[in-house]
Design a protein around this motif. Sequence first.
Motif, mmCIF file in Angstrom:
data_model
loop_
_atom_site.group_PDB
_atom_site.id
_atom_site.type_symbol
_atom_site.label_atom_id
_atom_site.label_comp_id
_atom_site.label_asym_id
_atom_site.label_seq_id
_atom_site.Cartn_x
_atom_site.Cartn_y
_atom_site.Cartn_z
ATOM 1 N N ALA A 136 93.969 -11.906 52.238
ATOM 2 C CA ALA A 136 92.789 -11.275 52.590
ATOM 3 C C ALA A 136 93.279 -9.813 52.662
ATOM 4 O O ALA A 136 92.837 -8.895 51.856
ATOM 5 N N SER A 137 94.035 -9.580 53.536
ATOM 6 C CA SER A 137 94.676 -8.309 54.071
ATOM 7 C C SER A 137 95.516 -7.628 53.008
ATOM 8 O O SER A 137 95.438 -6.363 52.934
ATOM 9 N N GLY A 138 96.275 -8.269 52.203
ATOM 10 C CA GLY A 138 96.986 -7.739 51.157
ATOM 11 C C GLY A 138 98.424 -7.543 51.617
ATOM 12 O O GLY A 138 99.043 -6.606 50.882
ATOM 13 N N SER A 139 98.826 -7.909 52.689
ATOM 14 C CA SER A 139 100.178 -7.729 53.250
ATOM 15 C C SER A 139 100.826 -8.681 54.106
ATOM 16 O O SER A 139 101.743 -8.482 54.759
ATOM 17 N N THR A 140 100.171 -9.994 54.078
ATOM 18 C CA THR A 140 100.760 -11.145 54.571
ATOM 19 C C THR A 140 102.337 -11.166 54.440
ATOM 20 O O THR A 140 102.703 -11.427 53.254
ATOM 21 N N PRO A 141 103.212 -11.000 55.410
ATOM 22 C CA PRO A 141 104.736 -11.370 55.176
ATOM 23 C C PRO A 141 104.979 -12.391 54.378
ATOM 24 O O PRO A 141 105.886 -12.339 53.542
ATOM 25 N N PHE A 142 104.255 -13.564 54.625
ATOM 26 C CA PHE A 142 104.669 -15.019 53.976
ATOM 27 C C PHE A 142 104.554 -14.742 52.407
ATOM 28 O O PHE A 142 105.292 -15.293 51.681
ATOM 29 N N VAL A 143 103.269 -14.165 52.061
ATOM 30 C CA VAL A 143 102.958 -14.040 50.567
ATOM 31 C C VAL A 143 103.854 -13.151 50.072
ATOM 32 O O VAL A 143 104.294 -13.179 49.244
ATOM 33 N N LEU A 144 104.234 -11.889 50.458
ATOM 34 C CA LEU A 144 104.767 -10.628 50.134
ATOM 35 C C LEU A 144 106.141 -11.194 49.825
ATOM 36 O O LEU A 144 106.554 -10.782 48.790
ATOM 37 N N GLY A 145 106.708 -11.832 50.831
ATOM 38 C CA GLY A 145 108.304 -12.295 50.725
ATOM 39 C C GLY A 145 108.167 -13.159 49.552
ATOM 40 O O GLY A 145 109.555 -12.770 48.843
ATOM 41 N N ALA A 146 107.498 -14.155 49.303
ATOM 42 C CA ALA A 146 107.573 -15.060 48.077
ATOM 43 C C ALA A 146 107.384 -14.079 46.986
ATOM 44 O O ALA A 146 108.034 -14.269 45.868
ATOM 45 N N LEU A 147 106.526 -13.264 46.859
ATOM 46 C CA LEU A 147 106.143 -12.436 45.556
ATOM 47 C C LEU A 147 107.412 -11.591 45.241
ATOM 48 O O LEU A 147 107.679 -11.632 44.047
ATOM 49 N N LYS A 148 107.918 -11.079 46.172
ATOM 50 C CA LYS A 148 109.244 -10.341 46.047
ATOM 51 C C LYS A 148 110.301 -11.309 45.231
ATOM 52 O O LYS A 148 110.955 -10.686 44.363
ATOM 53 N N GLY A 149 110.361 -12.282 45.852
ATOM 54 C CA GLY A 149 111.705 -13.185 45.415
ATOM 55 C C GLY A 149 111.164 -13.562 43.972
ATOM 56 O O GLY A 149 111.925 -13.776 43.077
ATOM 57 N N CYS A 150 109.853 -13.977 43.775
ATOM 58 C CA CYS A 150 109.364 -14.250 42.416
ATOM 59 C C CYS A 150 109.911 -13.335 41.434
ATOM 60 O O CYS A 150 110.417 -13.364 40.282
ATOM 61 N N ARG A 151 109.539 -11.955 41.863
ATOM 62 C CA ARG A 151 109.805 -10.707 40.917
ATOM 63 C C ARG A 151 111.149 -10.413 40.588
ATOM 64 O O ARG A 151 111.752 -10.279 39.454
ATOM 65 N N GLU A 152 112.086 -10.667 41.610
ATOM 66 C CA GLU A 152 113.556 -10.581 41.442
ATOM 67 C C GLU A 152 114.102 -11.532 40.533
ATOM 68 O O GLU A 152 115.294 -11.325 39.822
#
Length: 271
Positions: A136-152
């Motif tokens: 909802a916030s667009g900043s949840t660390p759990f989600v953000l960290g995973a998406l960064k890993g996916c992009r890499e």
Amino acid sequence: MIRITEQPSKYRHLETLRIDEITASINKEDKTVALAIEKALPQVNALITSIVAKLKTGGRMFYLGAGSGGRLSVLDAIELPTTYGVEKGLVNVILAGGAEHLIEALEEKEDDAAEGWVKLQEASISNKDIVIGISASGSTPFVLGALKGCRENGITTGCIVSNPGSVIAKHADLPVEVVTGPEFITGSTRMKCGTAQKMLCDMISTTTMIQLGRVEDNSMVNVKLINNKIIDRSVKMLMEKSGMTDYDEAKKLLMAAGSVKNSLNNLLSIK
């Protein structure tokens, strides 16, 4: 980034309101959710297009989230094998704290920026798959960290967020931004944000299943025969689609074939 989801409610002194005033106000706010989704339909359509392409070529879909959004995605994913007869594991959920703890509000787990990517790796994530982060916030660390890993690692990602210009949207290939505005109770994103997330999960999974051929006309022809209600519905569906008039005969054919779709195919092969 402006966190609209955290802005003060437009309603004040809620404790002084009558029941009818509270429910009318909540209903008024809920009416805005579908309109907010309508504005984001081009983003939703792009995300679904990518999901369908991935699943048609042997990939899997992963919802990934925490809190209300993550729990709602679990509810969506667990119904698909029964409703559409798809194999378990086609649509998955990585929930902060673990899906096995669905009924526990382990909100502190959303701050773990490493766990999401670790869980995806444990699921043998690859570039054949697609991951959809929900926040909802667009900043949840759990989600953000995973998406960064996916992009890499070259893994396609989407997201569902409720604030514009979020850091999670910037790290998603296919962002869906549904801005539902301040909540009725300030910051309680289980309300309008949660409603939007539920509607989007329904929209994404249903459209995907239709595109994968799991629906014919408007019918669940691949539904699993797990209880008497579904069996009765499926017998009547088979009779309607095949022209059969004997209920018991149709039921016998259905139970032997395992689904309406298989029964219709068997009838065609006989002809």
